[in-house]
Scaffold this motif. Structure first.
Motif, PDB file in Angstrom:
ATOM      1  N   ALA A  74       0.833  -1.206   0.000  1.00 51.99           N
ATOM      2  CA  ALA A  74       0.000   0.000   0.000  1.00 51.99           C
ATOM      3  C   ALA A  74       0.869   1.257   0.000  1.00 51.99           C
ATOM      4  O   ALA A  74       0.604   2.211  -0.756  1.00 51.99           O
ATOM      5  CB  ALA A  74      -0.930  -0.012   1.208  1.00 51.99           C
ATOM      6  N   THR A  75       1.904   1.256   0.843  1.00 55.44           N
ATOM      7  CA  THR A  75       2.806   2.407   0.884  1.00 55.44           C
ATOM      8  C   THR A  75       3.518   2.566  -0.448  1.00 55.44           C
ATOM      9  O   THR A  75       3.673   3.684  -0.963  1.00 55.44           O
ATOM     10  CB  THR A  75       3.833   2.240   2.019  1.00 55.44           C
ATOM     11  N   ARG A  76       3.962   1.441  -1.020  1.00 53.06           N
ATOM     12  CA  ARG A  76       4.639   1.495  -2.320  1.00 53.06           C
ATOM     13  C   ARG A  76       3.722   2.100  -3.377  1.00 53.06           C
ATOM     14  O   ARG A  76       4.146   2.942  -4.183  1.00 53.06           O
ATOM     15  CB  ARG A  76       5.087   0.092  -2.733  1.00 53.06           C
ATOM     16  N   ALA A  77       2.455   1.711  -3.382  1.00 51.83           N
ATOM     17  CA  ALA A  77       1.513   2.237  -4.369  1.00 51.83           C
ATOM     18  C   ALA A  77       1.338   3.747  -4.216  1.00 51.83           C
ATOM     19  O   ALA A  77       1.303   4.493  -5.210  1.00 51.83           O
ATOM     20  CB  ALA A  77       0.172   1.527  -4.241  1.00 51.83           C
ATOM     21  N   HIS A  78       1.229   4.218  -2.968  1.00 53.13           N
ATOM     22  CA  HIS A  78       1.081   5.654  -2.737  1.00 53.13           C
ATOM     23  C   HIS A  78       2.316   6.420  -3.195  1.00 53.13           C
ATOM     24  O   HIS A  78       2.209   7.472  -3.851  1.00 53.13           O
ATOM     25  CB  HIS A  78       0.821   5.922  -1.253  1.00 53.13           C
ATOM     26  N   LEU A  79       3.503   5.896  -2.852  1.00 55.21           N
ATOM     27  CA  LEU A  79       4.738   6.587  -3.221  1.00 55.21           C
ATOM     28  C   LEU A  79       4.943   6.579  -4.728  1.00 55.21           C
ATOM     29  O   LEU A  79       5.399   7.573  -5.305  1.00 55.21           O
ATOM     30  CB  LEU A  79       5.937   5.944  -2.513  1.00 55.21           C
ATOM     31  N   LYS A  80       4.581   5.480  -5.387  1.00 53.06           N
ATOM     32  CA  LYS A  80       4.693   5.437  -6.835  1.00 53.06           C
ATOM     33  C   LYS A  80       3.733   6.439  -7.492  1.00 53.06           C
ATOM     34  O   LYS A  80       4.052   7.036  -8.532  1.00 53.06           O
ATOM     35  CB  LYS A  80       4.434   4.014  -7.343  1.00 53.06           C
ATOM     36  N   GLU A  81       2.580   6.619  -6.892  1.00 53.95           N
ATOM     37  CA  GLU A  81       1.635   7.615  -7.398  1.00 53.95           C
ATOM     38  C   GLU A  81       2.239   9.019  -7.287  1.00 53.95           C
ATOM     39  O   GLU A  81       2.091   9.850  -8.191  1.00 53.95           O
ATOM     40  CB  GLU A  81       0.327   7.529  -6.626  1.00 53.95           C
ATOM     41  N   GLN A  82       2.934   9.283  -6.172  1.00 53.95           N
ATOM     42  CA  GLN A  82       3.591  10.577  -6.007  1.00 53.95           C
ATOM     43  C   GLN A  82       4.705  10.762  -7.038  1.00 53.95           C
ATOM     44  O   GLN A  82       4.899  11.860  -7.573  1.00 53.95           O
ATOM     45  CB  GLN A  82       4.148  10.716  -4.593  1.00 53.95           C
ATOM     46  N   HIS A  83       5.419   9.663  -7.306  1.00 50.13           N
ATOM     47  CA  HIS A  83       6.479   9.746  -8.314  1.00 50.13           C
ATOM     48  C   HIS A  83       5.878  10.027  -9.694  1.00 50.13           C
ATOM     49  O   HIS A  83       6.408  10.850 -10.462  1.00 50.13           O
ATOM     50  CB  HIS A  83       7.280   8.438  -8.338  1.00 50.13           C
ATOM     51  N   ARG A  84       4.757   9.386 -10.010  1.00 48.80           N
ATOM     52  CA  ARG A  84       4.092   9.629 -11.284  1.00 48.80           C
ATOM     53  C   ARG A  84       3.640  11.095 -11.392  1.00 48.80           C
ATOM     54  O   ARG A  84       3.770  11.733 -12.446  1.00 48.80           O
ATOM     55  CB  ARG A  84       2.903   8.679 -11.426  1.00 48.80           C
ATOM     56  N   LEU A  85       3.117  11.630 -10.295  1.00 52.63           N
ATOM     57  CA  LEU A  85       2.711  13.033 -10.267  1.00 52.63           C
ATOM     58  C   LEU A  85       3.915  13.945 -10.515  1.00 52.63           C
ATOM     59  O   LEU A  85       3.811  14.951 -11.240  1.00 52.63           O
ATOM     60  CB  LEU A  85       2.066  13.353  -8.912  1.00 52.63           C
ATOM     61  N   THR A  86       5.052  13.598  -9.917  1.00 51.39           N
ATOM     62  CA  THR A  86       6.266  14.397 -10.095  1.00 51.39           C
ATOM     63  C   THR A  86       6.718  14.397 -11.548  1.00 51.39           C
ATOM     64  O   THR A  86       7.053  15.445 -12.118  1.00 51.39           O
ATOM     65  CB  THR A  86       7.391  13.849  -9.190  1.00 51.39           C
ATOM     66  N   LEU A  87       6.713  13.215 -12.172  1.00 50.15           N
ATOM     67  CA  LEU A  87       7.105  13.136 -13.579  1.00 50.15           C
ATOM     68  C   LEU A  87       6.114  13.881 -14.472  1.00 50.15           C
ATOM     69  O   LEU A  87       6.509  14.515 -15.465  1.00 50.15           O
ATOM     70  CB  LEU A  87       7.221  11.681 -14.023  1.00 50.15           C
ATOM     71  N   ALA A  88       4.837  13.820 -14.134  1.00 52.39           N
ATOM     72  CA  ALA A  88       3.840  14.565 -14.909  1.00 52.39           C
ATOM     73  C   ALA A  88       4.158  16.056 -14.898  1.00 52.39           C
ATOM     74  O   ALA A  88       4.072  16.744 -15.928  1.00 52.39           O
ATOM     75  CB  ALA A  88       2.443  14.306 -14.353  1.00 52.39           C
ATOM     76  N   ASN A  89       4.538  16.571 -13.740  1.00 49.57           N
ATOM     77  CA  ASN A  89       4.908  17.979 -13.644  1.00 49.57           C
ATOM     78  C   ASN A  89       6.172  18.279 -14.436  1.00 49.57           C
ATOM     79  O   ASN A  89       6.267  19.296 -15.126  1.00 49.57           O
ATOM     80  CB  ASN A  89       5.091  18.382 -12.184  1.00 49.57           C
ATOM     81  N   CYS A  90       7.155  17.403 -14.338  1.00 47.75           N
ATOM     82  CA  CYS A  90       8.410  17.586 -15.062  1.00 47.75           C
ATOM     83  C   CYS A  90       8.162  17.663 -16.566  1.00 47.75           C
ATOM     84  O   CYS A  90       8.600  18.600 -17.249  1.00 47.75           O
ATOM     85  CB  CYS A  90       9.360  16.432 -14.732  1.00 47.75           C
ATOM     86  N   PHE A  91       7.439  16.687 -17.101  1.00 43.67           N
ATOM     87  CA  PHE A  91       7.192  16.640 -18.540  1.00 43.67           C
ATOM     88  C   PHE A  91       6.302  17.806 -18.984  1.00 43.67           C
ATOM     89  O   PHE A  91       6.499  18.376 -20.063  1.00 43.67           O
ATOM     90  CB  PHE A  91       6.541  15.315 -18.928  1.00 43.67           C
ATOM     91  N   ALA A  92       5.328  18.157 -18.148  1.00 45.30           N
ATOM     92  CA  ALA A  92       4.413  19.238 -18.503  1.00 45.30           C
ATOM     93  C   ALA A  92       5.124  20.583 -18.560  1.00 45.30           C
ATOM     94  O   ALA A  92       4.859  21.405 -19.448  1.00 45.30           O
ATOM     95  CB  ALA A  92       3.256  19.296 -17.509  1.00 45.30           C
ATOM     96  N   GLN A  93       6.031  20.817 -17.619  1.00 46.73           N
ATOM     97  CA  GLN A  93       6.700  22.118 -17.574  1.00 46.73           C
ATOM     98  C   GLN A  93       7.565  22.344 -18.804  1.00 46.73           C
ATOM     99  O   GLN A  93       7.573  23.444 -19.373  1.00 46.73           O
ATOM    100  CB  GLN A  93       7.529  22.241 -16.289  1.00 46.73           C
ATOM    101  N   SER A  94       8.285  21.318 -19.226  1.00 53.97           N
ATOM    102  CA  SER A  94       9.113  21.511 -20.424  1.00 53.97           C
ATOM    103  C   SER A  94       8.225  21.719 -21.653  1.00 53.97           C
ATOM    104  O   SER A  94       8.580  22.465 -22.576  1.00 53.97           O
ATOM    105  CB  SER A  94      10.044  20.316 -20.625  1.00 53.97           C
ATOM    106  N   ARG A  95       7.065  21.077 -21.665  1.00 52.02           N
ATOM    107  CA  ARG A  95       6.137  21.230 -22.801  1.00 52.02           C
ATOM    108  C   ARG A  95       5.566  22.650 -22.838  1.00 52.02           C
ATOM    109  O   ARG A  95       5.465  23.261 -23.904  1.00 52.02           O
ATOM    110  CB  ARG A  95       5.015  20.202 -22.686  1.00 52.02           C
ATOM    111  N   VAL A  96       5.191  23.177 -21.674  1.00 52.77           N
ATOM    112  CA  VAL A  96       4.641  24.532 -21.642  1.00 52.77           C
ATOM    113  C   VAL A  96       5.722  25.555 -21.985  1.00 52.77           C
ATOM    114  O   VAL A  96       5.457  26.537 -22.691  1.00 52.77           O
ATOM    115  CB  VAL A  96       4.017  24.840 -20.262  1.00 52.77           C
ATOM    116  N   LEU A  97       6.954  25.332 -21.512  1.00 60.14           N
ATOM    117  CA  LEU A  97       8.041  26.238 -21.886  1.00 60.14           C
ATOM    118  C   LEU A  97       8.209  26.272 -23.404  1.00 60.14           C
ATOM    119  O   LEU A  97       8.518  27.316 -23.986  1.00 60.14           O
ATOM    120  CB  LEU A  97       9.349  25.799 -21.228  1.00 60.14           C
TER     121      LEU A  97
END
Length: 559
Positions: free
Chosen positions: A428-451
């Motif tokens: 359960a903890t692994r699933a939550h942390l992986k979700e946070q990692h996915r959110l982080t990557l979404a922000n990373c990829f989105a920011q370069s796209r908006v730039l």
């Protein structure tokens, strides 16, 4: 105005100037529309890293012209000169051999008649013996209690490298290292050290004094305070321990000056060698990395070295068109010299890389913040941009407003691992942390796209009022690690080291000296003597004299 430099007279440079004029202010969205498959065309991988340069504001023709510039500047030969130990540090007439520190024991590198590899691995073996002893609780202080806290006293490369890596590899703590806490004190004002001395036990505290020259005033001022703190509490009549015993059990020295370490009071058996041919900002791979090994253990430290060596091999062996350090360097040359972008932000999307931007600030700006060529001619072109950065998720709430709508053009490096938290045991903890990692990557990829796209990145395509609009067209690089491990971190650091070197070769400057830093140190020493001696201020400028006299007035009022 200075006369035209050899660089600006090169045919490849002139071709790039003409190409830049022809390209005009082409928008990144246009480049993507004109070239399907741009990601594949501008992406290369090596040593566990993937470098995506598709969002740089260049075309395939631009890249080919930059590669021609690199060949014309002698980059292939320069790579061999660096890795073969030739005297690439022109002003100090010596090689720059940080890559020798990560050669495997089976290798050989003969420089001016001496094979350097045995001495490097002898120092690594001595480090390993110290690390093993400390992890086993067998290194005891003067009163017989095992060491529990290690404080690294260093500044610049003797602090930034070990601090950055120990934080980045905190998930890789070695067995036995849990009994140790490693701390870092670098500021000459004593604020960091005062905090440690106020809460650490002198009987169980060990100091690592790291200074290449053993003359750095920042480090020695902290070291003297630490020495007096130890001696006042452990030596003399109150405790009865001999001062020599306290010094032997509570200090390790890392320096290129064994005589100065000995004279200062560090036992010869507790000294680690640091060679003159290693620049401070390139030194974490050797004895300066002792704090790293104390946290992650020697096995992981050797993996760090192996990852860097894998990038060294790639740097030597890969064709320029597939060479990660060369391509990263050429993107920087294009941005600085042809697009006139003089600001560069480093944006890791992983909390473990919190200190990576600070580390690169020294690596790049101390290396390439130069304004004269090797032969002393004043440059008529720009060199190193201003480098700065922060953890990307935090920076989004700090300075990304400037990136998206400011008037200052900035090129960004986005850095992130593709995978994380696989090792977390609880599902359960692994699933939550992986979700946070996915959110982080979404922000990373989105920011370069908006730039890149600006408000055209919006899915609905609605027109925006002027205060919400952003035109995009900001170039960026994305660097992906398979995972953040000792090996991939080593490769990442080496990638930027070699990028700096390639740019220096093209700019015809020396990335291995730092005379501006040395001048600052000398003038600071002269000023300190005036402050302490309370005379000599009449030779200073009016502002400096006023500041000095203000300090004297404040000192006179102190109790």
């Amino acid at each position: 105005m200075p006369s035209a430099s050899p660089l600006s007279r090169r045919p490849a440079w002139r071709a790039l100037v003409a190409h830049r004029e022809a390209l005009g202010e082409v928008h990144l969205k246009t480049l993507f529309a004109e070239q399907p498959g741009r990601h594949r065309a501008f992406t290369r991988s090596a040593a566990g890293l993937t470098l995506d340069l598709a969002k740089q504001r260049w075309s395939p023709e631009t890249r080919e012209l930059l590669l021609a510039l690199a060949r014309e500047a002698g980059v292939p030969r320069a790579i061999g000169r660096l890795l073969d130990g030739e005297r690439v540090n022109i002003s100090e007439d010596r090689p720059a051999l940080h890559t020798a520190l990560r050669l495997p024991a089976s290798a050989s590198l003969v420089v001016e008649g001496e094979d350097l590899v045995p001495a490097v691995h002898h120092t690594l073996a001595r480090m390993e013996a110290m690390v093993t002893k400390l992890h086993a609780g067998q290194w005891r202080g003067a009163t017989g209690k095992p060491i529990r806290d290690v404080v690294n006293l260093g500044v610049g490369g003797s602090d930034l490298g070990p601090l950055m890596v120990t934080h980045a590899l905190a998930d890789f703590r070695a067995e036995g290292s849990q009994a140790l806490e490693v701390h870092f004190a670098s500021t000459m004002d004593g604020s960091q050290l005062a905090d440690y001395l106020g809460r650490l036990n002198p009987e169980t505290t060990l100091f690592v004094l790291s200074s290449k020259s053993f003359t750095t005033i920042d480090t020695l001022s902290n070291a003297r305070t630490a020495r007096d703190w130890l001696l006042a509490r452990l030596a003399g009549e109150r405790v009865g321990m001999p001062a020599a015993l306290v010094m032997r059990q509570h200090f390790i020295g890392v320096s290129a000056s064994p005589e100065k370490m000995h004279d200062w009071g560090i036992d010869d058996a507790h000294q680690l060698e640091f060679w003159e041919w290693v620049g401070g900002r390139y030194s974490l791979w050797g004895a300066i990395g002792l704090p790293i090994a104390l946290v992650v253990g020697m096995d992981h430290f050797r993996e760090l070295l192996a990852g860097a060596h894998a990038m060294d091999r790639h740097f030597r062996e890969a064709e320029l068109a597939d060479n990660l350090p060369v391509l990263l360097a050429l993107a920087g040359i294009w941005n600085v010299n042809f697009l006139d972008i003089r600001a560069h932000s480093i944006l890791p999307y992983d909390g473990r890389l919190e200190y990576f931007a600070a580390y690169l600030e020294q690596l790049e700006m101390e290396s390439n913040g130069k304004s004269v060529t090797h032969d002393g001619h004043q440059l008529d072109y720009a060199t190193c941009p201003v480098l700065w950065g922060q953890l990307g998720p935090n920076a989004q709430h700090a300075f990304y407003q400037l990136l998206h709508q400011g008037t200052q053009a900035v090129v960004c490096d986005f850095i992130a691992p593709l995978r994380r938290y696989d090792e977390v045991a609880d599902a359960a903890t692994r699933a939550h942390l992986k979700e946070q990692h996915r959110l982080t990557l979404a922000n990373c990829f989105a920011q370069s796209r908006v730039l890149m796209l600006g408000d055209e990145a919006l899915a609905d395509g609605d027109a925006q009022p002027s205060h919400k609009r952003y035109r995009g067209n900001q170039p960026s690089t994305t660097l992906l690690l398979e995972r953040l491990t000792p090996a991939t971190l080593g490769a990442l650091i080496a990638l930027y080291e070699h990028k700096v070197y390639v740019q220096a070769v093209i700019w015809d400057i020396n990335p291995f000296d730092q005379w501006g830093v040395e001048l600052g140190k000398r003038i600071a020493g002269e000023t300190e003597r005036i402050l302490a001696g309370r005379r000599g201020q009449e030779a200073m400028d009016d502002s400096s004299r006023g500041l000095i006299e203000a300090f004297w007035a404040a000192e006179a009022e102190a109790p």
